[in-house]
Write an enzyme that holds these catalytic residues in place. Structure first.
Site, PDB file in Angstrom:
ATOM      1  N   VAL A  50       0.834  -1.201   0.000  1.00  0.00           N
ATOM      2  CA  VAL A  50       0.000   0.000   0.000  1.00  0.00           C
ATOM      3  C   VAL A  50       0.873   1.257   0.000  1.00  0.00           C
ATOM      4  O   VAL A  50       0.561   2.243  -0.681  1.00  0.00           O
ATOM      5  CB  VAL A  50      -0.964   0.001   1.213  1.00  0.00           C
ATOM      6  N   CYS A  51       1.970   1.222   0.729  1.00  0.00           N
ATOM      7  CA  CYS A  51       2.820   2.403   0.912  1.00  0.00           C
ATOM      8  C   CYS A  51       3.275   3.054  -0.394  1.00  0.00           C
ATOM      9  O   CYS A  51       3.188   4.278  -0.525  1.00  0.00           O
ATOM     10  CB  CYS A  51       4.026   2.063   1.788  1.00  0.00           C
TER      11      CYS A  51
END
Length: 180
Positions: A50-51
């Site tokens: 996700v980052c």
């Protein structure tokens, strides 16, 4: 957790930026505002899923933030060398040309109160900080849910009006004017 009205901790921390050279002890002084707003956003960990979507999303809006006298500052609890390796491994991250704090000692994350005690990493936290280093907005997500960088830009716009802005207000819309 620090919140609206609190002063951003005045720490000098390791930072990594770019992909042209290995980290060599560069730092960022959070007390230095340069008269600008700060958009400080933490992600839990480098080399995850996700980052990078968030980092790329913020990076794509870097010019829009700059147009509003705001600087982007990313951060995680990884080291500068891990940041460097991650940027080198992904062309989109390499283009996210803003400083990434390497808070591996967890000094800032601890001072902000955004450490996940179970995982030992920072939550997905976003702080909008005014030119006087006062926190004006905080948003914190759990580890699995990404943020919307455009919403951070919208909130910055609203804060900079210094007016009453209704729900879903965007630049160009009327602000609220209470009857006199």
């Amino acid at each position: 957790m620090l919140t609206v009205g609190d002063k951003l901790p005045e720490l000098t921390l390791p930072v990594q930026q770019g992909t042209s050279a290995l980290p060599a002890g560069e730092t960022i002084d959070l007390a230095d505002t340069g008269g600008k707003w700060k958009i400080l956003f933490y992600w839990p960990k480098d080399f995850t899923f996700v980052c990078p979507t968030e980092i790329v999303g913020y990076g794509e809006l870097k010019g829009d933030f700059a147009d509003r006298d705001a600087v982007l500052i990313g951060a995680s609890t990884d080291t500068a060398h891990v940041h460097f390796a991650w940027r080198r491994s992904d062309p989109q991250l390499a283009e996210a040309d803003f400083p990434w704090i390497a808070d591996n000692k967890k000094e800032l994350a601890s001072a902000l109160g955004i450490l996940d005690a179970e995982e030992g990493v920072a939550f997905r936290a976003t702080f909008i900080v005014d030119p006087d280093n006062i926190i004006q907005h905080v948003m914190v997500n759990g580890l699995n849910v990404g943020r919307n960088p455009a919403e951070t830009l919208r909130v910055l716009d609203a804060l900079q009006t210094d007016e009453l802005c209704p729900c879903n207000w965007t630049t160009g819309q009327e602000v609220l004017r209470p009857a006199a």
